[in-house]
Motif scaffolding. Structure first.
Motif, short mmCIF file in Angstrom:
data_model
loop_
_atom_site.label_atom_id
_atom_site.label_comp_id
_atom_site.label_asym_id
_atom_site.label_seq_id
_atom_site.Cartn_x
_atom_site.Cartn_y
_atom_site.Cartn_z
N VAL A 107 -7.18 -7.43 -2.91
CA VAL A 107 -7.35 -8.88 -2.76
C VAL A 107 -6.92 -9.27 -1.35
O VAL A 107 -5.86 -8.85 -0.86
CB VAL A 107 -6.50 -9.65 -3.79
N LEU A 108 -7.75 -10.09 -0.69
CA LEU A 108 -7.39 -10.60 0.62
C LEU A 108 -6.24 -11.60 0.48
O LEU A 108 -6.19 -12.37 -0.48
CB LEU A 108 -8.58 -11.29 1.28
N VAL A 109 -5.32 -11.56 1.42
CA VAL A 109 -4.18 -12.48 1.41
C VAL A 109 -4.70 -13.91 1.46
O VAL A 109 -5.54 -14.25 2.30
CB VAL A 109 -3.24 -12.19 2.59
N ALA A 166 2.76 -11.46 3.31
CA ALA A 166 2.77 -10.30 2.42
C ALA A 166 2.30 -9.06 3.15
O ALA A 166 1.29 -9.08 3.88
CB ALA A 166 1.89 -10.57 1.21
N ALA A 167 3.01 -7.98 2.98
CA ALA A 167 2.66 -6.73 3.66
C ALA A 167 1.41 -6.12 3.04
O ALA A 167 1.25 -6.14 1.81
CB ALA A 167 3.83 -5.75 3.57
N THR A 191 -3.30 -4.91 -4.70
CA THR A 191 -3.39 -4.34 -3.36
C THR A 191 -3.74 -5.45 -2.37
O THR A 191 -4.81 -6.05 -2.46
CB THR A 191 -4.45 -3.23 -3.30
N ALA A 192 -2.79 -5.76 -1.48
CA ALA A 192 -2.98 -6.85 -0.52
C ALA A 192 -3.77 -6.35 0.69
O ALA A 192 -3.46 -5.28 1.24
CB ALA A 192 -1.63 -7.40 -0.09
N LEU A 193 -4.77 -7.12 1.08
CA LEU A 193 -5.57 -6.81 2.26
C LEU A 193 -5.48 -7.98 3.24
O LEU A 193 -5.40 -9.14 2.83
CB LEU A 193 -7.04 -6.57 1.89
N LYS A 194 -5.49 -7.67 4.50
CA LYS A 194 -5.51 -8.70 5.53
C LYS A 194 -6.80 -8.61 6.32
O LYS A 194 -7.26 -7.52 6.67
CB LYS A 194 -4.31 -8.54 6.47
#
Length: 369
Positions: A107-109, A166-167, A191-194
């Motif tokens: 998921v994008l931040v 968020a990292a 799962t964080a994505l930037k």
């Protein structure tokens, strides 16, 4: 040795703790008393049987080894076997969680993924009498215990927006419940994505000549399309037309083929007459789903302590008896009447595309519904 057929001590007339000398003396006394030579003629048969039994008793008790074995067998015969007791109780049913873990995926931040559902039941299908959320909120999620059946419970997991700080990477947490005095732990991950500047943008920034050449090619391609098909007009851009149906209760929207006033059956979607998005909800129906649905028009709608953005709160009316039901609750049923993939596709098309075509012109009277 058969020790239970006769009591040899009783035959000799001695106690079980009598000495060997006592046993020998009593044997001789009984032999003189019971011998056929000292008994009348009519008792000869009985006398022979009595002497034979007396000899068998002395054969066992008069020998120390055979006497010990006889005493052991005699003691075992006098001791009753232990009672088996009641059968052990069956083991308690185990708690079954489906799925065993909840993963929102990548998921994008700043973005929100779809809600997740966890279904809980007991292994033997018995009713669930007690269930509570030990943790109702985590780092990036909130849990809501939805009403289920007597044997099934459902937990809805709603994701909270990840903070900009968020990292990137996997974030793990745990949903904890207590079901029938059993502690249950469900792993929850995301799962964080930037967002990053694409490599094409970096390449364009580094190579301005390539960027200019790309624009020239796009312009030439556009000119060729215009020359082949002409400039688009308002009439050619129209895709749908509308007609009142169901005695004016609904508005049916049809796909336009060629002329903007002509339509082809069947209807692509239906809208409640008089509902164009100005009400609290917008209502729609599509043949692929087969049921009326509605979503909130204005942001800030509050339901059960939750605040929803525009079009985020969706309900479905499967039948008149049940009335409007929360969409995720209906999709979470074991025998849900909705196909989740079809419903989501139709809902997204309506809320992103079709809802922008509610004010199209009427279909021609000659068109078929």
């Amino acid at each position: 040795m058969q020790a239970t057929q006769h009591d040899w001590y009783a035959v000799l007339g001695v106690q079980s703790d009598a000495s060997q000398e006592t046993i020998t003396r009593k044997y001789r006394e009984q032999l003189l008393k019971l011998h056929p030579d000292v008994r009348p003629a009519e008792e000869q048969v009985q006398a022979n049987d009595d002497v034979a039994l007396l000899n068998l008793a002395y054969e066992v008790l008069g020998h120390e080894g055979r006497r010990r074995e006889y005493d052991r067998e005699r003691q075992q015969a006098a001791t009753p076997p232990p009672s088996p007791g009641p059968p052990p109780p069956p083991p308690p049913p185990s708690v079954v969680v489906e799925p065993t873990g909840a993963d929102y995926g990548a998921v994008l931040v700043g973005c929100l993924p779809a809600d997740l559902q966890v279904v809980i039941h007991l292994s033997d299908g018995s009713p669930i009498s007690a269930c509570e959320l030990v943790t109702s909120e985590g780092q990036f999620w909130r849990a809501v215990l939805l009403p289920g059946t007597a044997t099934t419970l459902m937990v809805l997991l709603r994701c909270k927006p990840l903070s900009k700080g968020a990292a990137p990477g996997v974030h793990a947490d745990e949903l904890r419940l207590r079901v029938e005095q059993t502690d249950v732990v469900v792993p929850v991950t995301i799962t964080a994505l930037k967002a990053r500047r694409s490599s094409d943008q970096r390449a364009q920034r580094q190579h301005p000549v390539l960027t200019l050449l790309t624009w020239v090619l796009c312009l030439l391609g556009g000119l060729l399309l215009v020359r082949a098909h002409g400039w688009p007009t308002e009439q050619s851009a129209a895709r749908y037309c509308v007609r009142p149906t169901d005695r004016g209760k609904t508005l049916s929207y049809f796909r336009v083929e060629g002329n903007a006033s002509e339509s082809t059956a069947p209807a692509v979607w239906k809208l409640r007459a008089g509902n164009t998005g100005r009400d609290q909800f917008v209502y729609w129906w599509t043949p692929a789903v087969g049921y009326w649905e509605r979503a909130n028009v204005q942001p800030g709608l509050v339901r059960d302590g939750w605040t929803y953005g525009r079009y985020e709160y969706v309900e479905v009316r499967v039948n008149d008896r049940a009335g409007w039901q929360y969409l995720d609750a209906v999709l979470g049923e074991r025998q849900s009447p909705l196909d989740s993939a079809t419903e989501r596709n139709q809902r997204e098309r309506f809320l992103t595309d079709w809802i922008g075509n509610l004010d199209v012109e009427r279909c021609s009277p000659s068109s078929q519904a």
